[in-house]
Design a protein around this motif. Structure first.
Motif, short mmCIF file in Angstrom:
data_model
loop_
_atom_site.label_atom_id
_atom_site.label_comp_id
_atom_site.label_asym_id
_atom_site.label_seq_id
_atom_site.Cartn_x
_atom_site.Cartn_y
_atom_site.Cartn_z
N CYS A 266 68.40 -8.45 82.32
CA CYS A 266 67.21 -9.03 81.69
C CYS A 266 66.29 -9.95 82.92
O CYS A 266 65.82 -11.12 82.81
N ASP A 287 65.81 -4.38 83.26
CA ASP A 287 65.13 -5.00 81.99
C ASP A 287 64.79 -3.82 81.21
O ASP A 287 64.58 -2.69 81.68
N ARG A 292 57.01 -4.83 82.22
CA ARG A 292 57.59 -6.25 83.00
C ARG A 292 58.23 -5.79 84.20
O ARG A 292 58.44 -6.52 85.31
N ASP A 313 68.31 -0.67 78.29
CA ASP A 313 68.81 -1.79 77.47
C ASP A 313 70.06 -2.10 78.04
O ASP A 313 70.98 -1.43 78.29
N VAL A 314 70.25 -3.29 78.29
CA VAL A 314 71.69 -3.99 78.90
C VAL A 314 72.61 -3.48 78.17
O VAL A 314 73.54 -3.26 78.85
N ASP A 329 70.29 -13.43 82.12
CA ASP A 329 69.14 -14.44 81.72
C ASP A 329 68.76 -13.96 80.36
O ASP A 329 67.63 -13.04 80.27
C1 SAM Z 1 63.77 -14.69 79.87
S1 SAM Z 1 63.27 -13.16 79.99
C2 SAM Z 1 63.77 -12.88 81.90
C3 SAM Z 1 63.22 -13.82 82.75
C4 SAM Z 1 63.77 -13.25 84.23
N1 SAM Z 1 65.15 -13.28 84.37
C5 SAM Z 1 63.15 -14.20 85.54
O1 SAM Z 1 63.83 -15.04 85.94
O2 SAM Z 1 61.91 -14.01 85.58
C6 SAM Z 1 63.98 -12.04 79.06
C7 SAM Z 1 63.88 -10.47 79.39
O3 SAM Z 1 64.93 -9.80 78.84
C8 SAM Z 1 64.17 -8.58 78.54
N2 SAM Z 1 65.21 -8.15 77.59
C9 SAM Z 1 65.38 -8.49 76.28
N3 SAM Z 1 66.19 -7.70 75.58
C10 SAM Z 1 66.62 -6.79 76.66
C11 SAM Z 1 67.81 -5.93 76.30
N4 SAM Z 1 68.35 -5.37 75.25
N5 SAM Z 1 67.71 -5.13 77.65
C12 SAM Z 1 67.42 -5.38 78.72
N6 SAM Z 1 66.49 -6.14 78.72
C13 SAM Z 1 65.92 -7.15 77.71
C14 SAM Z 1 62.79 -8.71 78.35
O4 SAM Z 1 62.16 -7.79 78.48
C15 SAM Z 1 62.60 -9.95 79.18
O5 SAM Z 1 61.88 -9.52 80.36
#
Ligand code: SAM
Length: 450
Positions: A266, A287, A292, A313-314, A329
């Motif tokens: 993420c 991500d 993004r 997707d993680v 994160d």
């Molecule tokens: C809190 S933000 C991350 C901020 C980033 N770590 C930083 O420091 O700049 C959360 C991120 O999780 C991603 N996200 C949400 N669900 C996800 C999933 N199931 N798999 C991958 N990415 C995911 C979103 O697209 C978003 O970019």
């Protein structure tokens, strides 16, 4: 100078311009559009600002004023409505939504931004037009009364508490106690400073002097009234990136050795990826949002840093080999960032928080599978809801995940020693460091695979 006080200055000096009345009206009209986008249509304020055509047509100074007006109104929406009710014979909920928004905009100028009353009342009442025109007199009377009774109103209504939905506030009382909950709510009423993370190896003292910044105990640089980010020294050459001081802690607590493999889950837009890459780690940033990830790549290019990127997707992705370091994160309600994103208080629901807790647990389980024995996992969220922090970790451990906590030590978080919980996690709150301008609310837990 804060944006809000510069907004007041902008409002004050608008009279010197030949077209003062017109410009002031256009800025207020644009602010009203932003408020309606957030309140009536549920948009995040930042998105509304990005999409607002009316803002583009304003001169930079008026644009800044409009933005500051809307931000103040959204940040203190509950407070402004409570004050409005005290200036009406019947509750304001009986008024047409647009009139309520106009009066809240007027109240924000009078009670928060200290815009001179003649400008605040006159130009705001001008917005009451079309079908609402017959209510101009009412609007004028209400705003004049607000100005007359300003001191009493400010004393009667607690701005932080009135601007916090009950369910959110009660959750904080349960988690942190009544006093801390009040301090958190009050901290959300203060516009936050700008924090920067400096590339490792650069001299913090030198850069603080160049930027007019303070060096925080944890090493972040802090600026107030910074202006346009791209105009600051060091932006073009990639010497630093914008990152709240609390957001800079998870990657520091993972602290991978140079050359070691790190999976950053993420990851976008890449604040933590940049930190890990700058430490010399071999980072794979994952991500699910392609747009993004593109922004993450652009950010790394500016910073002259490298990482492998994966759009996935993680929960459904695994690295080719297990790795010694994983940072997760996780997506969260972001209630720890309410200072920067005040609309979150108006839009989130308890159901969403519960659902996000479930998502975090699912992503945590996937993250554990990526970790080599003896490897380190750092889990963080920018939420101050227990469900999205300690409760997620407790649920993971209770379900038998092969992990044990590696408690965070006071020496690792200078100035935030009291933010370490008895279990050894880090729990920053917006009310921490009040004299230095606060800090975002973050939860960080560090674990090792056994
Ligand atoms: C809190 S933000 C991350 C901020 C980033 N770590 C930083 O420091 O700049 C959360 C991120 O999780 C991603 N996200 C949400 N669900 C996800 C999933 N199931 N798999 C991958 N990415 C995911 C979103 O697209 C978003 O970019």
């Amino acid at each position: 100078m804060t944006t809000e006080s510069s907004a007041a200055n902008a409002a004050g000096s608008e009279h010197s311009a030949a077209n003062a009345a017109h410009a002031g009206l256009a800025a207020r009209f644009a602010a009203l559009g932003l408020i309606e986008a957030v309140i009536a249509r549920g948009q995040p304020l930042d998105d509304a600002v990005d999409q607002a055509g009316a803002l583009d047509r304003l001169a930079p100074r008026d644009r800044a004023f409009a933005h500051a007006l809307a931000a103040a109104a959204v940040r203190s929406w509950g407070f402004l409505l409570a004050v409005l009710d005290r200036c009406l014979d019947r509750p304001g909920s009986h008024l047409p939504d647009r009139l309520r928004a106009i009066l809240a905009l007027g109240a924000a100028q009078l009670l928060i931004l200290d815009v001179p009353a003649h400008a605040a009342v006159g130009a705001t009442v001008e917005l009451v037009d079309g079908k609402l025109s017959k209510l101009k007199g009412l609007a004028n009377a209400v705003l004049r009364r607000m100005e007359r009774e300003k001191a009493g109103l400010l004393a009667q209504v607690d701005r932080g508490r009135a601007s916090t939905p009950d369910w959110l506030f009660e959750g904080w009382v349960k988690a942190y106690g009544a006093e801390a909950a009040a301090a958190i709510a009050a901290a959300h009423q203060v516009e936050p400073p700008l924090d920067l993370t400096l590339k490792p190896g650069l001299d913090a003292g030198d850069w603080a002097a160049r930027l007019g910044a303070a060096v925080l105990p944890t090493g972040s640089l802090r600026l107030t009234g910074a202006g346009r980010i791209a105009d600051l020294p060091g932006f073009a050459e990639g010497a630093w990136w914008v990152q709240d001081a609390a957001a800079a802690l998870p990657a520091r607590l993972l602290n991978p050795a140079p050359g070691s493999a790190v999976v950053d889950l993420c990851a976008a837009p890449g604040g933590k990826t940049a930190q890990l890459a700058a430490l010399g780690a071999l980072v794979t940033a994952v991500d699910q949002a392609r747009g993004r990830i593109n922004r993450l790549r652009e950010n790394l290019t500016r910073l002259k840093l490298e990482a492998e990127t994966v759009v996935a997707d993680v929960a459904a992705w695994q690295p080719a080999e297990k790795v010694p370091f994983v940072l997760l994160d996780a997506p969260c309600s972001a209630t720890g960032t309410l200072r920067r994103n005040p609309d979150i208080a108006l839009h989130r629901t308890p159901e969403e928080i519960r659902e996000l807790g479930r998502v975090q647990l699912r992503l945590l389980r996937a993250a554990v599978q990526m970790l080599a024995p003896g490897g380190t996992l750092v889990f963080c969220t920018c939420s101050i809801e227990p469900r999205e922090g300690p409760e997620a970790i407790e649920a993971l451990l209770a379900a038998g995940a092969p992990l044990r906590r590696v408690p965070i030590s006071p020496a690792e978080v200078p100035g935030l020693e009291t933010a370490i919980t008895p279990a050894g996690d880090l729990r920053t709150l917006p009310s921490h460091w009040p004299e230095a301008g606060g800090i975002d609310g973050f939860f960080v837990s560090r674990l090792t695979r056994v």
